[in-house]
Design a protein around this motif. Structure first.
Motif, short mmCIF file in Angstrom:
data_model
loop_
_atom_site.label_atom_id
_atom_site.label_comp_id
_atom_site.label_asym_id
_atom_site.label_seq_id
_atom_site.Cartn_x
_atom_site.Cartn_y
_atom_site.Cartn_z
N MET A 154 0.86 -1.18 0.00
CA MET A 154 0.00 0.00 0.00
C MET A 154 0.89 1.23 0.00
O MET A 154 1.97 1.21 0.62
CB MET A 154 -0.94 0.00 1.21
N GLY A 155 0.45 2.25 -0.69
CA GLY A 155 1.31 3.41 -0.82
C GLY A 155 0.55 4.71 -0.85
O GLY A 155 -0.67 4.74 -1.01
N ALA A 205 5.40 7.42 -0.47
CA ALA A 205 5.90 6.32 0.35
C ALA A 205 5.08 5.07 0.08
O ALA A 205 3.92 5.16 -0.34
CB ALA A 205 5.84 6.67 1.83
N ALA A 206 5.68 3.91 0.33
CA ALA A 206 4.97 2.65 0.16
C ALA A 206 5.45 1.68 1.23
O ALA A 206 6.60 1.75 1.68
CB ALA A 206 5.21 2.07 -1.23
N VAL A 207 4.57 0.77 1.60
CA VAL A 207 4.90 -0.18 2.66
C VAL A 207 4.37 -1.56 2.31
O VAL A 207 3.29 -1.70 1.73
CB VAL A 207 4.33 0.29 4.01
N TYR A 208 5.16 -2.58 2.64
CA TYR A 208 4.74 -3.95 2.43
C TYR A 208 3.85 -4.37 3.59
O TYR A 208 4.02 -3.88 4.72
CB TYR A 208 5.96 -4.87 2.33
N SER A 209 2.93 -5.25 3.32
CA SER A 209 1.96 -5.69 4.31
C SER A 209 2.62 -6.01 5.65
O SER A 209 3.58 -6.78 5.71
CB SER A 209 1.21 -6.91 3.80
N GLY A 210 2.11 -5.41 6.72
CA GLY A 210 2.66 -5.64 8.05
C GLY A 210 3.82 -4.73 8.39
O GLY A 210 4.33 -4.75 9.50
N GLY A 211 4.26 -3.94 7.43
CA GLY A 211 5.31 -2.96 7.69
C GLY A 211 6.71 -3.51 7.64
O GLY A 211 7.65 -2.89 8.15
N LEU A 212 6.90 -4.68 7.00
CA LEU A 212 8.22 -5.30 6.98
C LEU A 212 9.20 -4.57 6.07
O LEU A 212 10.42 -4.73 6.22
CB LEU A 212 8.09 -6.76 6.54
N THR A 233 6.63 9.03 7.85
CA THR A 233 6.73 7.62 8.21
C THR A 233 5.45 6.91 7.80
O THR A 233 4.36 7.34 8.17
CB THR A 233 6.95 7.44 9.71
N ILE A 234 5.60 5.83 7.04
CA ILE A 234 4.46 5.03 6.62
C ILE A 234 4.41 3.75 7.44
O ILE A 234 5.44 3.11 7.68
CB ILE A 234 4.51 4.72 5.10
N THR A 235 3.22 3.42 7.92
CA THR A 235 3.03 2.19 8.69
C THR A 235 1.78 1.48 8.20
O THR A 235 0.90 2.09 7.57
CB THR A 235 2.89 2.47 10.19
N HIS A 236 1.71 0.20 8.50
CA HIS A 236 0.59 -0.61 8.04
C HIS A 236 0.06 -1.46 9.19
O HIS A 236 0.84 -2.17 9.84
CB HIS A 236 1.03 -1.51 6.89
N ASP A 237 -1.23 -1.35 9.45
CA ASP A 237 -1.90 -2.17 10.45
C ASP A 237 -2.67 -3.25 9.69
O ASP A 237 -3.77 -2.99 9.18
CB ASP A 237 -2.84 -1.31 11.29
N ALA A 286 -3.08 4.04 -2.65
CA ALA A 286 -3.18 3.07 -3.72
C ALA A 286 -2.57 1.74 -3.29
O ALA A 286 -1.88 1.68 -2.27
CB ALA A 286 -2.48 3.59 -4.98
N THR A 287 -2.82 0.70 -4.06
CA THR A 287 -2.28 -0.62 -3.74
C THR A 287 -1.49 -1.18 -4.92
O THR A 287 -1.66 -0.77 -6.07
CB THR A 287 -3.39 -1.61 -3.39
N SER A 288 -0.63 -2.14 -4.61
CA SER A 288 0.18 -2.79 -5.63
C SER A 288 0.44 -4.23 -5.21
O SER A 288 0.52 -4.54 -4.02
CB SER A 288 1.51 -2.05 -5.79
#
Length: 119
Positions: free
Chosen positions: A34-35, A49-56, A69-73, A97-99
Motif C-alpha cells: 500500500m502506498g 511512500a509505500a509499505v509492504y503488508s505488516g510494515g516489513l 513515516t508510513i506504517t501498516h496495520d 493506492a495498492t500494488s
C-alpha cells in the motif's frame, strides 16, 4: 476490487504534523503493498511512500525521507502516513493506492484523495 478511503488531511502551519489514514476493503488479498502518492495543481502525481503488508519493508521519496513515516496495520487493513516537519511544498492532494509487487508503476485502485495544505 479494492476500495480505499483516505482521511486525515487538513490545514497546518509549516513545521506542523498530520497523520493520514487509508482504510482498505474488498478484495485485498492481492494488495501486498500500500502506498501514498500526491498531486499538486499543474504537476504530475508523484510517489511519496509505500509499505509492504505488516510494515516489513518501506520505501520513501527522497523529498520526504526523515520527515514522513508510513506504517501498516494489517489487522485493520489500514495504512497510515505520519507527516512531520511539513513544508509548504508538501501541499497537495494525497492519494492511497495498492500494488501486488511494490513497483511504483503498478500502483492502482486509487482512493478519492485527501487535501493537505501547509500554509
Amino acid at each position: 476490487h479494492v476500495q480505499l478511503v483516505e482521511s486525515g488531511g487538513g490545514l497546518v502551519q509549516p513545521g506542523g504534523s498530520l497523520r493520514l489514514s487509508c482504510a482498505a476493503s474488498g478484495q485485498i488479498s492481492g494488495a501486498a503493498w500500500m502506498g501514498w502518492f500526491r498531486q499538486s495543481p499543474g504537476k504530475e502525481r508523484e510517489k511519496v511512500a509505500a509499505v509492504y503488508s505488516g510494515g516489513l519493508n518501506a520505501n520513501y521519496a527522497d523529498s520526504v525521507k526523515g520527515r514522513f513515516t508510513i506504517t501498516h496495520d494489517s489487522a485493520r487493513n489500514t495504512v497510515y502516513l505520519q507527516m512531520n516537519g511539513l513544508k509548504t511544498e508538501d501541499t497537495a492532494v494525497y492519494y492511497c493506492a495498492t500494488s501486488y509487487d511494490g513497483s511504483w508503476s503498478t500502483f492502482g485502485n486509487w482512493g478519492q484523495g485527501t487535501q493537505v495544505t501547509v500554509s
